[in-house]
Every structure is written in structure tokens, then in C-alpha cells.
Motif scaffolding. Structure first.
Motif, mmCIF file in Angstrom:
data_model
loop_
_atom_site.group_PDB
_atom_site.id
_atom_site.type_symbol
_atom_site.label_atom_id
_atom_site.label_comp_id
_atom_site.label_asym_id
_atom_site.label_seq_id
_atom_site.Cartn_x
_atom_site.Cartn_y
_atom_site.Cartn_z
ATOM 1 N N ASN A 51 -1.719 3.895 6.044
ATOM 2 C CA ASN A 51 -1.461 4.654 4.812
ATOM 3 C C ASN A 51 -0.675 5.946 5.032
ATOM 4 O O ASN A 51 -0.585 6.776 4.131
ATOM 5 C CB ASN A 51 -2.778 4.962 4.095
ATOM 6 C CG ASN A 51 -3.715 5.822 4.929
ATOM 7 O OD1 ASN A 51 -3.453 6.071 6.113
ATOM 8 N ND2 ASN A 51 -4.815 6.264 4.332
ATOM 9 N N ALA A 52 -0.107 6.146 6.212
ATOM 10 C CA ALA A 52 0.687 7.351 6.480
ATOM 11 C C ALA A 52 1.697 7.071 7.584
ATOM 12 O O ALA A 52 1.436 6.248 8.477
ATOM 13 C CB ALA A 52 -0.223 8.507 6.882
ATOM 14 N N TYR A 53 2.838 7.762 7.530
ATOM 15 C CA TYR A 53 3.816 7.625 8.606
ATOM 16 C C TYR A 53 4.635 8.911 8.701
ATOM 17 O O TYR A 53 4.797 9.627 7.708
ATOM 18 C CB TYR A 53 4.740 6.429 8.374
ATOM 19 C CG TYR A 53 5.716 6.574 7.235
ATOM 20 C CD1 TYR A 53 7.024 7.020 7.453
ATOM 21 C CD2 TYR A 53 5.335 6.266 5.925
ATOM 22 C CE1 TYR A 53 7.934 7.146 6.406
ATOM 23 C CE2 TYR A 53 6.231 6.388 4.875
ATOM 24 C CZ TYR A 53 7.526 6.829 5.115
ATOM 25 O OH TYR A 53 8.408 6.965 4.082
ATOM 26 N N PRO A 54 5.139 9.233 9.903
ATOM 27 C CA PRO A 54 5.967 10.430 10.071
ATOM 28 C C PRO A 54 7.394 10.163 9.602
ATOM 29 O O PRO A 54 8.111 9.346 10.187
ATOM 30 C CB PRO A 54 5.900 10.706 11.575
ATOM 31 C CG PRO A 54 5.645 9.368 12.186
ATOM 32 C CD PRO A 54 4.865 8.567 11.189
ATOM 33 N N ALA A 55 7.792 10.865 8.547
ATOM 34 C CA ALA A 55 9.141 10.695 8.010
ATOM 35 C C ALA A 55 10.113 11.717 8.574
ATOM 36 O O ALA A 55 11.329 11.600 8.396
ATOM 37 C CB ALA A 55 9.110 10.804 6.486
ATOM 38 N N ALA A 56 9.577 12.748 9.246
ATOM 39 C CA ALA A 56 10.424 13.797 9.819
ATOM 40 C C ALA A 56 9.625 14.541 10.875
ATOM 41 O O ALA A 56 8.388 14.509 10.879
ATOM 42 C CB ALA A 56 10.897 14.760 8.738
ATOM 43 N N ASP A 88 5.663 14.312 1.793
ATOM 44 C CA ASP A 88 4.549 14.692 0.916
ATOM 45 C C ASP A 88 3.639 15.724 1.568
ATOM 46 O O ASP A 88 2.943 16.474 0.880
ATOM 47 C CB ASP A 88 3.686 13.469 0.579
ATOM 48 C CG ASP A 88 4.490 12.316 0.027
ATOM 49 O OD1 ASP A 88 5.232 12.534 -0.945
ATOM 50 O OD2 ASP A 88 4.378 11.194 0.572
ATOM 51 N N ALA A 89 3.601 15.722 2.897
ATOM 52 C CA ALA A 89 2.641 16.556 3.625
ATOM 53 C C ALA A 89 3.237 17.014 4.938
ATOM 54 O O ALA A 89 4.223 16.453 5.431
ATOM 55 C CB ALA A 89 1.352 15.771 3.879
ATOM 56 N N VAL A 90 2.609 18.027 5.501
ATOM 57 C CA VAL A 90 3.012 18.571 6.799
ATOM 58 C C VAL A 90 1.821 18.494 7.751
ATOM 59 O O VAL A 90 0.694 18.846 7.384
ATOM 60 C CB VAL A 90 3.493 20.028 6.663
ATOM 61 C CG1 VAL A 90 3.644 20.686 8.024
ATOM 62 C CG2 VAL A 90 4.827 20.070 5.914
ATOM 63 N N VAL A 107 -5.430 12.685 0.218
ATOM 64 C CA VAL A 107 -4.265 13.105 -0.557
ATOM 65 C C VAL A 107 -3.898 12.040 -1.601
ATOM 66 O O VAL A 107 -3.697 12.347 -2.780
ATOM 67 C CB VAL A 107 -3.059 13.367 0.369
ATOM 68 C CG1 VAL A 107 -1.806 13.614 -0.460
ATOM 69 C CG2 VAL A 107 -3.339 14.562 1.277
ATOM 70 N N LEU A 108 -3.835 10.804 -1.168
ATOM 71 C CA LEU A 108 -3.386 9.732 -2.052
ATOM 72 C C LEU A 108 -4.380 9.417 -3.162
ATOM 73 O O LEU A 108 -3.991 8.961 -4.240
ATOM 74 C CB LEU A 108 -3.117 8.467 -1.231
ATOM 75 C CG LEU A 108 -1.963 8.550 -0.222
ATOM 76 C CD1 LEU A 108 -1.943 7.310 0.665
ATOM 77 C CD2 LEU A 108 -0.624 8.715 -0.936
ATOM 78 N N MET A 115 0.832 -1.197 0.000
ATOM 79 C CA MET A 115 0.000 0.000 0.000
ATOM 80 C C MET A 115 0.868 1.249 0.000
ATOM 81 O O MET A 115 1.850 1.323 0.742
ATOM 82 C CB MET A 115 -0.924 0.008 1.227
ATOM 83 C CG MET A 115 -1.782 1.264 1.354
ATOM 84 S SD MET A 115 -2.746 1.317 2.876
ATOM 85 C CE MET A 115 -3.980 0.061 2.530
ATOM 86 N N GLN A 116 0.489 2.217 -0.833
ATOM 87 C CA GLN A 116 1.213 3.483 -0.842
ATOM 88 C C GLN A 116 0.976 4.211 0.473
ATOM 89 O O GLN A 116 -0.139 4.230 0.994
ATOM 90 C CB GLN A 116 0.739 4.346 -2.013
ATOM 91 C CG GLN A 116 1.529 5.634 -2.179
ATOM 92 C CD GLN A 116 1.014 6.469 -3.339
ATOM 93 O OE1 GLN A 116 0.032 6.117 -3.992
ATOM 94 N NE2 GLN A 116 1.680 7.591 -3.592
ATOM 95 N N LYS A 117 2.041 4.800 1.015
ATOM 96 C CA LYS A 117 1.928 5.509 2.284
ATOM 97 C C LYS A 117 2.328 6.965 2.116
ATOM 98 O O LYS A 117 3.292 7.277 1.403
ATOM 99 C CB LYS A 117 2.800 4.854 3.354
ATOM 100 C CG LYS A 117 2.300 3.497 3.819
ATOM 101 C CD LYS A 117 3.077 3.034 5.039
ATOM 102 C CE LYS A 117 2.517 1.740 5.596
ATOM 103 N NZ LYS A 117 3.211 1.327 6.844
#
Length: 348
Positions: free
Chosen positions: A28-33, A68-70, A311-312, A1-3
Motif C-alpha cells: 500500500n505504499a511506494y517511494p516515488a521520490a 502524498d507523504a514524506v 493515511v489512506l 489497491m490504492q498506494k
């Protein structure tokens, strides 16, 4: 699945107690920063929640991180500059309530989001609570009929937070903009989001920084000035274009019973949210039905999952940009009405 790869801004209470734990449950989402003006706090949150990169500024994160998002979890006075910077960098925006400190800031955010074409969603977790969703479904099925009267109460007898919450330059306001917005939004959403046309309200600073013993307080992060110069309670009435009215009251400190509820009255049925109860008629007799929903509803997980899905998959968020700006118009109207001592018209 795209995240969805998300950069979280702010490593304080709302991030560490709500948003970051919710990401751990999202598919479907994770904190990358994560970024915070207190780098050590950002670093600590990154280590605790397994976030690969920590930054000391939004600018640094936007320039360096692959996101991708904030997700804005910062002080209220940071919402506008962070949102605008994110939008200009082409990043989608999830913003904790309130949208901004003022209507002027909200309109600047709206311009930036529209110019960039990114997705914006206001984070008000109540819209993802089962009680709220149940009543909204009733509205959409026409079971309320015409909802013409609503009342929302978010009353704490003593429950003023510390730190930046009470500093108007940082927060933009007190309990109306902090906790009252939850009830106002719940009623407005279930009413079908009618267009507000006027507000008559008063906000009060009567009890202030009390020294009452035996009560707990939400510990907010200290801000530079750390003043107590916003209201400790407020109340008023919002009128809508369809003739409906919404009465609201909100307090951090008030010599009155603690009370939190949303009441809706329609031509076919009414409802209260706490506990979830439907008032109507059955076979020409009055009926009162208490509805049971799961108490384990993870509103923050559902909220973030919904934002990522929007968003996705190019969907419209449940709390859109236009609704966020309209809510800010209502909140601004409350403070303007109180300052002017009269009812004010809400103009677009």
C-alpha cells in the motif's frame, strides 16, 4: 489497491538498509521520490531501488514530485525543518526516531502538523516487533494487573557509531537518544503510556572515542564538524503520574557486560523481552513461561504499511503525534536533569 506515494528524505544507512527494502515488500505504499543533500547518493539509491525521481533538496522535491507523504530518514537535526516544510506543503509525515534534537524543535513540529491537519507518525520499529505486540496485548487484556516497575537496558560494551552520530550539533545526543529510546519506548508503550511527571538522570562522557581493537563500529555519514561531544552512556529513573517507575540505562561504551532487555513487573504477572518470558503463578505455584514468536518479523515493513493504512483510511497511528512529543519530553528531561544535577519535573 490504492498506494501511498512517498518521498524519502535521506539516502543513508537507515533508508537504504531498512526503509527502502521494506517499501519493496509493501502493498500500500511506494517511494516515488528521494532527496539527499548529496545528490549522487540520492541518485544511487534511486537507481538501486527503482525510484523514479531523485533530488538534491527537500524544497525541490516538495515543489516538483507527485507525493502524498514524506518519510524522514535524515540526520536528527534535519527532522524538524523537513517535517515543518512537509506539513506546510500538505504532506503526511513518517519520521524516524528521535522525533527531534530538542523539545523546542518537537513542539515546533507539533504546531506545524496540527496547523496543516496532516497525519504524523514517529517511526520506532520496536512497536511492530512480535515480542512488543505480544506483551502489549497482555497489558490490554489486564494480564499484568498494575505495572508499577520497569527496567530497560541497552548496553553496549563497545559499540559507538562513527560520523554524525557523535556530533551533538547534528544528533542532539548520544546513546540515550540513539539506542536507549528503543528500550524506554518499549517499556512505556507496554505500560500503557502513562503520563511522565519527573526524571532523575545522569549522562556521562568517560570513554569517548576509544581505540579498542577487535570491535566493530556502525559507520555513520560524516557531518560538517564531525565532533565527538555527546555522552557515551547514561542512566536514570522516570516517574509516572500513576506511581509507576521506569529505570533505564543505555551505552555505546561502558565497562560492563553487553545487555539488552526490557523488564516489566505487574501485580498479576511480569515479563522480560529478551528472551520473551512471562513470570506469574499457575494453580498457586510460581510459573515461568518462555514464549516463541517468529524471528523473521519485518518490523519496518509492518511500520510503513501501518502508516500508509492510517493515511489512506484516516486512522490514528500506533505512534501518534502526542505520544511522540511526550517521548521527547522524557528525553529532554534526561539531559536537563543531568545538566542541572537534580531531578526535574516534566511539564506540558
Amino acid at each position: 489497491m490504492q498506494k501511498l506515494k512517498v518521498g524519502v528524505v535521506g539516502a543513508g544507512n537507515i533508508a537504504c538498509s531498512a526503509h527502502l527494502p521494506a517499501y519493496q515488500e509493501c502493498d500500500n505504499a511506494y517511494p516515488a521520490a528521494i532527496a539527499d543533500i548529496d545528490y549522487e547518493r540520492a541518485k544511487s539509491a534511486a537507481e538501486k531501488f527503482n525510484i523514479p525521481h531523485a533530488y538534491s533538496s527537500v524544497e525541490e522535491m516538495l515543489a516538483d514530485a507527485d507525493i502524498d507523504a514524506v518519510d524522514i530518514c535524515a540526520w536528527n537535526n534535519a527532522h524538524a525543518p523537513v517535517c515543518i516544510a512537509a506539513a506546510e506543503a500538505g504532506k503526511h509525515v513518517l519520521c524516524e526516531k528521535p522525533m527531534a534534537m530538542s523539545l523546542a524543535d518537537a513542539l515546533a513540529m507539533e504546531r506545524a502538523v496540527k496547523a496543516s491537519g496532516v497525519t504524523f507518525m514517529l517511526a520506532v520499529p520496536g512497536r511492530f516487533g512480535y515480542e512488543n505486540m505480544y506483551l502489549r496485548d497482555m497489558y490490554e487484556r489486564g494480564e499484568f494487573g498494575d505495572i508499577y516497575y520497569a527496567k530497560t537496558s541497552t548496553v553496549r560494551r563497545r559499540g559507538t557509531p562513527t560520523g554524525w552520530f557523535t556530533d551533538k550539533k547534528t544528533s542532539g545526543g548520544g546513546p540515550v537518544i540513539d539506542i536507549g529510546v528503543h528500550g524506554i519506548d518499549a517499556a512505556w508503550y507496554i505500560m500503557g503510556c502513562p503520563k511522565p511527571v519527573s526524571v532523575s538522570a545522569g549522562v556521562f562522557f568517560k570513554i569517548g572515542d576509544y581505540q579498542t581493537k577487535g570491535v566493530g563500529r556502525w559507520q555513520g555519514t560524516p557531518c560538517p564538524d564531525n565532533k565527538f561531544d555527546c555522552e557515551d552512556s547514561g542512566a536514570g529513573i522516570i516517574r509516572f503520574e500513576n506511581g509507576a517507575v521506569l529505570f533505564f540505562e543505555a551505552s555505546w561504551a561502558l565497562n560492563a557486560p553487553e545487555h539488552t532487555d526490557v523488564l516489566l513487573c505487574g501485580s498479576k504477572a511480569g515479563a522480560s523481552m529478551s528472551p520473551l518470558t512471562i513470570y506469574g503463578e499457575r494453580n498457586d505455584y510460581l510459573s515461568t513461561d518462555q514464549i516463541t514468536v517468529s524471528p523473521k518479523n519485518d518490523k519496518f515493513k509492518l511500520e510503513i504499511t501501518h502508516f500508509a493504512d492510517c493515511v489512506l483510511n484516516s486512522k490514528t497511528p500506533k505512534y501518534s503525534l502526542s505520544q511522540a512529543v511526550m517521548m521527547q519530553r522524557m528525553l529532554q528531561g534526561v539531559y536537563d536533569s543531568s545538566n542541572l544535577g537534580k531531578e526535574i519535573t516534566i511539564n506540558e
